[in-house]
Design an enzyme around this catalytic site. Structure first.
Site: not given
Length: 596
Positions: A178, A196, A205, A327, A331, A356, A369
């Site tokens: 990632h 992204h 993903h 999403h 995070h 990230f 995810h």
């Protein structure tokens, strides 16, 4: 164990000695910063929602009024078609992988780059092996103690592989996937490669979790093992799953925001500031956000998946609805460590989940995810024009992964469109958000447009440091149902620019002025929000300016609900929540988009 990061190309043997049973699965053939908001926003409970017990939701009922009462029990003619075809995105050039830099911070003290095969050009394409039984991913809140023990064991074994830092099956190497793909570690031509903010978000993903899940299963000799999904779109799953909050467990991560503990209800719109409200209103807000992102704002494929991203094009062309929300807020809610009222702060760049580069170091990332991936299936099941893209540049885009046997593979987007064909599915769970269309109309009649500047007098906007209101012309009025079925009306923000070392969020309302209560989204006027998580990488990361080509909000349904179908000019209000002072917008317009 290998002592360098270069691996021989292996298709029948592995370069490592390991406890992994390479014969276990059928052999494939060769075919985020410490986000601190600038303003404080509060949401008040309206007390309007009542009905029956939440048990109705658990039984599969989806009537809105049957969901909320007694939730205290929860305490226990522009075209969306792509530009002229260029080329699909190829697998990354592993030799281009460079040192990572923490967003707005120091250099990452380790390499995010994967082991490199001797001959990348000879790496074969992966063919999904046949499975005698589908792996069923369960909702995390419903799993048994036996399942938790199995998942903990598999993750422990994966962590043990970190003794060799170049073992591609190790937990840290899996997390680095990632970091490398999502913090601009790779280059694509003369541009950074970024998965992204584009149509690559979902397929990348999906493949990532596919191999991660198979590796876990191989480590415990269980081909039926499936990752749990964090069911944050259902009231009973709107907490950090308990299995991830056991200190000393392989699933525990100490670098989480303390507020995620003790059964706190998640805020699917979180962006740094705690919303002062009760649990019922928070759950209501979450379900409304899900309705907007899955239904109102995603009637067309590109609105859901994100904008086209081809070889040679600039990164960050535009994110899809679910990547945007929930999403990104999930995070940030999980990973961002905030200061206390007494001023006690823990130094943090949002680790782990809130940045990230480090997100994959928290085991809950993969469950988060898994539910994002589940939304892909749920969205297609809604019907209408909600279907996979057919653009060959999307279908033929490629990624690179190692499988459970440590063999390197190329994979294509076209081979991950059907989760069942990939050997897994999701245990069903009710989706009450389907019936949570905002029900209140808070603006009587139409906003007085005489007191509102036209968009041409407001844009270009150099910074979004305060709420702005503008009027904007529509391309057509009083449209027939046939016309609506063919063309979606879309509010488009063009050429957004901002500092990508910051958390960014702003809300958008239609037929509302600057007096709108932006903390109450249970209103028909709420159109949606834009969000961005920090992501900077590489030696030139001191330049944090990023340009996103477009941000789109589908408004056909919203105009119907607000009684504005016959109006040729409407009012739009944009309210910054976080980072508005570093956001600029070139222009805004309303377009008719052809779903394809």
């Amino acid at each position: 164990m290998a002592s360098s990061s270069t691996l021989p190309l292996c298709t029948t043997k592995t370069p490592f000695s390991s406890s992994t049973n390479s014969f276990f699965f059928a052999k494939p053939s060769h075919l985020f910063l410490n986000g601190k908001g600038n303003q404080s926003f509060k949401v008040s409970c309206t007390g309007e929602h009542d009905g029956n017990q939440l048990d109705a939701v658990k039984e599969g009922a989806v009537d809105r009024r049957n969901v909320l009462l007694g939730l205290g029990g929860l305490y226990g003619a522009t075209n969306l078609a792509p530009l002229a075809s260029a080329a699909p995105v190829p697998p990354p050039d592993l030799k281009s992988c460079g040192p990572a830099t923490i967003t707005d911070g120091p250099t990452v003290p380790y390499s995010c780059c994967p082991p490199t095969p001797d001959d990348m050009d000879s790496v074969p394409y992966y063919k999904i092996p046949r499975m005698s039984k589908l792996r069923k991913r369960p909702p995390a809140q419903d799993v048994s103690e036996e399942y938790i023990a199995k998942y903990q064991l598999a993750t422990s074994k994966m962590r043990e592989l970190d003794k060799d830092p170049f073992d591609p099956l190790g937990f840290k190497q899996q997390a680095n996937i990632h970091c490398a793909y999502c913090n601009d570690a790779y280059t694509m031509g003369d541009q950074k490669l970024q998965v992204h903010q584009s149509w690559l978000f979902f397929p990348f993903h999906r493949w990532y979790l596919y191999f991660y899940e198979r590796i876990l299963g191989s480590l415990i000799d269980d081909p039926t093992f499936a990752l749990p999904y964090w069911n944050w779109d259902h009231p009973s799953g709107m907490r950090l799953p308990a299995m991830f909050d056991v200190e000393g467990s392989s699933l525990y991560d100490a670098r989480r925001n303390p507020h995620v503990r003790n059964g706190t209800i998640i805020d699917l719109g979180f962006f740094g500031d705690e919303v002062k409200t009760n649990e019922i209103q928070m759950i209501t807000n979450n379900l409304i956000l899900m309705y907007r992102q899955m239904i109102t704002n995603a009637p067309c494929p590109l609105l859901f998946f994100g904008e086209p991203y081809r070889f040679g094009s600039k990164p960050n062309p535009g994110q899809g609805t679910i990547e945007n929300i929930p999403h990104t807020p999930v995070h940030i809610w999980t990973g961002t460590v905030r200061c206390t009222d007494l001023g006690n702060c823990v130094p943090s760049y949002g680790e782990d989940m809130g940045n990230f580069y480090s997100a994959g170091l928290d085991p809950v990332f993969y469950s988060h995810h898994a539910n994002v991936d589940r939304m892909w299936n749920e969205w297609k099941a809604l019907g209408g024009k909600r279907r996979d893209l057919t653009d060959n540049d999307w279908l033929n885009s490629e990624f690179f992964f190692y499988d459970e046997n440590r063999d390197p593979w190329r994979v294509k987007v076209r081979d991950c469109l059907d989760s069942k064909k990939m050997g897994y599915d999701y245990e069903p769970k009710a989706t009450p958000w389907r019936n949570f269309k905002p029900g209140k109309k808070t603006t009587p009649g139409k906003v007085n447009l005489r007191s509102v500047k036209p968009a041409s007098k407001v844009f270009p906007l150099s910074n979004l440091d305060r709420a702005i209101c503008f009027s904007i012309e529509r391309p057509a009025t009083s449209r027939s149902q046939q016309d609506k079925d063919e063309f979606e009306e879309v509010l488009t923000f063009k050429n957004l620019k901002y500092d990508d070392s910051k958390y960014i969020k702003f809300d958008v309302f239609v037929n509302a002025d600057k007096t709108v209560n932006a903390d109450d989204i249970d209103k028909k006027e709420y159109a949606g929000s834009y969000t961005s998580l920090p992501h900077v990488h590489g030696p030139n990361s001191g330049n944090h300016a990023v340009e996103v080509q477009e941000f789109k909000l589908a408004i056909t349904e919203l105009l119907e609900d607000c009684g504005l179908e016959d109006e040729d000019i409407i009012a739009v209000t944009v309210v910054p929540k976080t980072g508005g002072e570093v956001v600029s917008i070139n222009s805004v317009l309303i377009e008719l988009k052809d779903c394809y």
